[in-house]
Design a protein around this motif. Structure first.
Motif, PDB file in Angstrom:
ATOM      1  N   UNK A 183      69.450  49.078   5.298  1.00 24.99           N
ATOM      2  CA  UNK A 183      68.479  48.903   4.219  1.00 24.99           C
ATOM      3  C   UNK A 183      68.365  47.432   3.835  1.00 24.99           C
ATOM      4  N   UNK A 184      69.472  46.738   3.827  1.00 26.81           N
ATOM      5  CA  UNK A 184      69.441  45.309   3.486  1.00 26.81           C
ATOM      6  C   UNK A 184      68.627  44.518   4.496  1.00 26.81           C
ATOM      7  N   UNK A 185      68.782  44.846   5.783  1.00 26.85           N
ATOM      8  CA  UNK A 185      68.016  44.145   6.819  1.00 26.85           C
ATOM      9  C   UNK A 185      66.515  44.432   6.684  1.00 26.85           C
ATOM     10  N   UNK A 186      66.172  45.664   6.337  1.00 28.47           N
ATOM     11  CA  UNK A 186      64.760  46.003   6.171  1.00 28.47           C
ATOM     12  C   UNK A 186      64.176  45.322   4.937  1.00 28.47           C
ATOM     13  N   UNK A 187      64.944  45.244   3.872  1.00 24.52           N
ATOM     14  CA  UNK A 187      64.473  44.524   2.684  1.00 24.52           C
ATOM     15  C   UNK A 187      64.134  43.079   3.033  1.00 24.52           C
ATOM     16  N   UNK A 188      65.001  42.463   3.808  1.00 28.48           N
ATOM     17  CA  UNK A 188      64.793  41.060   4.162  1.00 28.48           C
ATOM     18  C   UNK A 188      63.614  40.885   5.117  1.00 28.48           C
ATOM     19  N   UNK A 189      63.485  41.788   6.097  1.00 31.67           N
ATOM     20  CA  UNK A 189      62.454  41.634   7.127  1.00 31.67           C
ATOM     21  C   UNK A 189      61.067  42.068   6.654  1.00 31.67           C
ATOM     22  N   UNK A 190      61.002  43.149   5.894  1.00 32.67           N
ATOM     23  CA  UNK A 190      59.710  43.714   5.495  1.00 32.67           C
ATOM     24  C   UNK A 190      59.258  43.224   4.122  1.00 32.67           C
ATOM     25  N   UNK A 191      60.195  43.157   3.179  1.00 34.16           N
ATOM     26  CA  UNK A 191      59.825  42.726   1.825  1.00 34.16           C
ATOM     27  C   UNK A 191      60.032  41.232   1.621  1.00 34.16           C
ATOM     28  N   UNK A 192      60.820  40.619   2.481  1.00 34.92           N
ATOM     29  CA  UNK A 192      60.976  39.175   2.415  1.00 34.92           C
ATOM     30  C   UNK A 192      61.993  38.686   1.414  1.00 34.92           C
ATOM     31  N   UNK A 193      62.899  39.537   0.981  1.00 36.09           N
ATOM     32  CA  UNK A 193      63.953  39.099   0.075  1.00 36.09           C
ATOM     33  C   UNK A 193      65.166  39.996   0.276  1.00 36.09           C
ATOM     34  N   UNK A 194      66.267  39.602  -0.322  1.00 35.34           N
ATOM     35  CA  UNK A 194      67.467  40.442  -0.251  1.00 35.34           C
ATOM     36  C   UNK A 194      68.147  40.439  -1.606  1.00 35.34           C
ATOM     37  N   UNK A 195      68.074  41.581  -2.279  1.00 28.62           N
ATOM     38  CA  UNK A 195      68.764  41.749  -3.552  1.00 28.62           C
ATOM     39  C   UNK A 195      69.486  43.085  -3.513  1.00 28.62           C
TER      40      UNK A 195
END
Length: 241
Positions: A183-195
């Motif tokens: 989920x963290x990788x998808x947040x970074x790749x698709x949404x462009x951030x990591x929180x």
């Protein structure tokens, strides 16, 4: 076309804070504090992003999200929710919000979310201005065809109606068949951030995507869960349908 935001927030202090920080990004902001008037503005005008508070006088932010998503599938929507209201966050995502922020939020977090959605908006605008569609932009797997330039997905000879974020999620997964993403990788790749703490965003979008592409969303064959790790796109699932 300049970037514009319809901000729907009845707390004046929060609204002023958001407007100041959107101005730093060069974004023009229209503010409305009443839900029914905001809904009319959202349906009558073209805004880059809607930022919707959940609790509003009159029509709620959740109702605005649902009605706008029905009429404007590609509209970028960010929800504002109370820190302790998990139900509102999940409902907002299930009704079609692309992202959410919990109050209180940091200025950097707000700007990161807005930039992320603007990137998607700009990509779609650029694609729409292309005079012709290059076949090289097609990703074809079995009966699934994903055209990145015009954000079109055809599956089993039927066009799927996806939001911009759902499209980006599907395209990212399908571009890496059988690769498992957390989920963290998808947040970074698709949404462009990591929180941390925003896994609901990924989960809800996966569920919405499955509802549109799977024969049986309760037993997914295409977008599969790898327990304890994350999600993957299974090409054999596409070819079997």
């Amino acid at each position: 076309m300049s970037d514009s935001v319809l901000l729907v927030e009845d707390d004046k202090d929060i609204a002023d804070l958001i407007k100041v920080n959107l101005l730093e990004l060069g974004v023009e902001t229209t503010h409305q504090d009443k839900g029914d008037k905001a809904l009319a503005l959202a349906l009558e005008n073209d805004y880059s992003i809607l930022i919707l508070d959940v609790m509003l006088p009159g029509t709620s932010g959740l109702d605005i999200c649902r009605q706008v998503r029905e009429k404007k599938p590609s509209q970028a929507i960010i929800m504002l929710t109370a820190k302790d209201s998990e139900t509102d966050r999940v409902l907002g995502l299930e009704l079609g919000a692309d992202d959410y922020m919990t109050k209180p939020f940091s200025v950097r977090e707000l700007q990161a979310r807005v930039r992320s959605q603007l990137r998607k908006v700009h990509f779609m605008q650029a694609a729409a201005s292309e005079p012709a569609v290059n076949s090289d932009s097609n990703l074809v797997i079995g009966n699934l065809s994903i055209n990145q330039k015009n954000h079109q997905v055809i599956f089993n000879e039927r066009e799927l109606e996806l939001t911009a974020t759902e499209f980006e999620l599907l395209h990212h997964l399908a571009s890496h068949p059988n690769q498992v993403f957390s989920r963290s990788q998808l947040l970074e790749s698709v949404w462009g951030y990591h929180h941390s703490g925003y896994e609901h965003t990924v989960n809800s979008h996966i569920n919405r995507l499955r509802a549109k592409i799977e024969v049986d969303a309760t037993s997914p064959q295409i977008v599969q869960t790898v327990w304890g790790v994350g999600y993957k796109f299974a090409p054999q699932g596409v070819e079997a349908q």
